[in-house]
Design a protein around this motif. Structure first.
Motif, PDB file in Angstrom:
ATOM      1  N   ARG A 244     -31.705  17.031 -24.248  1.00 40.86           N
ATOM      2  CA  ARG A 244     -32.626  16.538 -25.547  1.00 40.86           C
ATOM      3  C   ARG A 244     -32.376  17.025 -26.910  1.00 40.86           C
ATOM      4  O   ARG A 244     -32.543  16.274 -28.073  1.00 40.86           O
ATOM      5  N   GLN A 245     -32.438  18.292 -26.784  1.00 43.81           N
ATOM      6  CA  GLN A 245     -32.107  18.776 -28.081  1.00 43.81           C
ATOM      7  C   GLN A 245     -30.815  18.619 -28.957  1.00 43.81           C
ATOM      8  O   GLN A 245     -30.845  18.209 -30.233  1.00 43.81           O
ATOM      9  N   ILE A 246     -29.837  18.310 -28.296  1.00 44.02           N
ATOM     10  CA  ILE A 246     -28.522  17.815 -28.842  1.00 44.02           C
ATOM     11  C   ILE A 246     -28.631  16.569 -29.417  1.00 44.02           C
ATOM     12  O   ILE A 246     -28.198  16.356 -30.634  1.00 44.02           O
ATOM     13  N   ARG A 247     -29.121  15.632 -28.850  1.00 40.42           N
ATOM     14  CA  ARG A 247     -29.535  14.335 -29.217  1.00 40.42           C
ATOM     15  C   ARG A 247     -30.285  14.424 -30.299  1.00 40.42           C
ATOM     16  O   ARG A 247     -30.281  13.700 -31.513  1.00 40.42           O
ATOM     17  N   ARG A 248     -31.429  15.201 -30.462  1.00 36.79           N
ATOM     18  CA  ARG A 248     -32.479  15.311 -31.468  1.00 36.79           C
ATOM     19  C   ARG A 248     -31.770  15.778 -32.709  1.00 36.79           C
ATOM     20  O   ARG A 248     -32.007  15.463 -33.795  1.00 36.79           O
ATOM     21  N   GLU A 249     -31.109  17.279 -32.539  1.00 31.86           N
ATOM     22  CA  GLU A 249     -30.643  18.033 -33.432  1.00 31.86           C
ATOM     23  C   GLU A 249     -29.266  17.380 -34.082  1.00 31.86           C
ATOM     24  O   GLU A 249     -28.996  17.793 -35.209  1.00 31.86           O
ATOM     25  N   GLY A 250     -28.460  16.829 -33.085  1.00 30.15           N
ATOM     26  CA  GLY A 250     -27.265  16.588 -33.678  1.00 30.15           C
ATOM     27  C   GLY A 250     -26.254  17.818 -33.606  1.00 30.15           C
ATOM     28  O   GLY A 250     -25.141  17.575 -34.448  1.00 30.15           O
TER      29      GLY A 250
ATOM     30  N   THR B 108     -18.541  23.312 -24.585  1.00 29.30           N
ATOM     31  CA  THR B 108     -19.513  22.930 -25.510  1.00 29.30           C
ATOM     32  C   THR B 108     -19.926  21.665 -25.231  1.00 29.30           C
ATOM     33  O   THR B 108     -19.308  20.793 -24.708  1.00 29.30           O
ATOM     34  N   ILE B 109     -21.001  21.496 -25.571  1.00 30.84           N
ATOM     35  CA  ILE B 109     -22.157  20.418 -25.266  1.00 30.84           C
ATOM     36  C   ILE B 109     -22.491  19.761 -26.866  1.00 30.84           C
ATOM     37  O   ILE B 109     -23.004  20.391 -27.535  1.00 30.84           O
ATOM     38  N   ARG B 110     -21.845  18.749 -26.895  1.00 25.29           N
ATOM     39  CA  ARG B 110     -21.845  18.118 -28.509  1.00 25.29           C
ATOM     40  C   ARG B 110     -22.445  16.711 -28.482  1.00 25.29           C
ATOM     41  O   ARG B 110     -21.996  15.722 -27.645  1.00 25.29           O
ATOM     42  N   PRO B 111     -22.929  16.080 -29.525  1.00 27.53           N
ATOM     43  CA  PRO B 111     -23.253  14.788 -29.718  1.00 27.53           C
ATOM     44  C   PRO B 111     -22.199  13.792 -29.796  1.00 27.53           C
ATOM     45  O   PRO B 111     -21.076  14.409 -30.710  1.00 27.53           O
ATOM     46  N   ALA B 112     -22.102  12.806 -29.297  1.00 27.08           N
ATOM     47  CA  ALA B 112     -20.938  11.991 -29.343  1.00 27.08           C
ATOM     48  C   ALA B 112     -21.049  10.427 -29.989  1.00 27.08           C
ATOM     49  O   ALA B 112     -20.373   9.474 -29.743  1.00 27.08           O
ATOM     50  N   GLY B 113     -22.373  10.416 -30.829  1.00 22.81           N
ATOM     51  CA  GLY B 113     -22.377   9.115 -31.496  1.00 22.81           C
ATOM     52  C   GLY B 113     -23.282   8.082 -30.294  1.00 22.81           C
ATOM     53  O   GLY B 113     -23.050   8.191 -29.086  1.00 22.81           O
ATOM     54  N   ASP B 114     -24.143   7.412 -30.988  1.00 16.45           N
ATOM     55  CA  ASP B 114     -24.865   6.403 -30.058  1.00 16.45           C
ATOM     56  C   ASP B 114     -25.487   7.017 -29.048  1.00 16.45           C
ATOM     57  O   ASP B 114     -25.463   6.509 -27.756  1.00 16.45           O
ATOM     58  N   HIS B 115     -26.083   8.116 -29.097  1.00 17.52           N
ATOM     59  CA  HIS B 115     -26.922   8.804 -28.084  1.00 17.52           C
ATOM     60  C   HIS B 115     -26.077   9.371 -26.845  1.00 17.52           C
ATOM     61  O   HIS B 115     -26.654   9.677 -25.957  1.00 17.52           O
TER      62      HIS B 115
END
Length: 185
Positions: free
Chosen positions: A68-74, A95-102
């Motif tokens: 939730r945080q990663i998607r919200r904060e990017g 490492t858990i990171r945003p990858a675009g398009d949620h």
């Protein structure tokens, strides 16, 4: 589906889509699964829910908070963790990171391995009793009178005296929970 990752990529990578279904695994992830006796896992995991692969309510909740945080904060999150097998202690970094398009990408880098004598308690093929022990989902320590390495827990909980080992339930020890919550912000 495996994608165009370099063959010498040092990390195991998997990605979940906006609905938390596993949408991608890289070739190194597939090789790791197969080398650990899970030959059919790559075929079964793609399209499946991430939540069917995470054990323990505490660990499940923590991953939900992180995603939730990663998607919200990017912004990515970074954690040390362990992924042990019956004969090897594996120290890793995630490492858990945003990858675009949620989507969210999990990039797991092996740091080091330590061989050890085989521990039947960690073998998923071994039959289990109805009893449970709790193992930290991040550092792999077991809750005895305190959180200890699995070998010490086997001795202190007299698991060698049992004909059939207990089931393993996953939770989080306080040091891991504190570190992860600090990173989660």
């Amino acid at each position: 589906m495996a994608g165009p990752e370099p063959a010498d990529e040092p990390a195991f990578v998997h990605r979940v889509d906006a609905a938390d279904r596993i949408a991608f695994v890289n070739p190194r992830w597939i090789t790791f699964a197969k080398s650990n006796g899970a030959d059919s896992l790559p075929d079964r995991v793609l399209g499946s829910s991430l939540w069917t692969h995470i054990r323990g309510a505490e660990t499940h909740h923590l991953y939900q908070v992180l995603l939730r945080q990663i998607r919200r904060e990017g912004r990515p999150k970074h954690f040390p963790f362990r992924c042990d097998s019956p004969q090897v202690r594996r120290f890793m970094h995630m490492t858990i990171r945003p990858a675009g398009d949620h989507q969210v990408e999990f990039c797991i880098l092996p740091i080091r391995e330590e061989p050890r004598e085989r521990i039947a308690l960690l073998d998923v093929q071994v039959p289990r009793s109805d009893n449970f022990i709790i193992m930290c989902g991040w550092c792999q320590r077991v809750k005895a009178d305190r959180w200890v390495e699995v070998e010490e827990a086997i001795a202190s909980l007299n698991l060698f005296d049992r004909r059939i080992p207990p089931q393993i339930s996953h939770g989080l020890c306080e040091p891991c929970k504190d570190k992860i919550m600090a990173e989660a912000g």
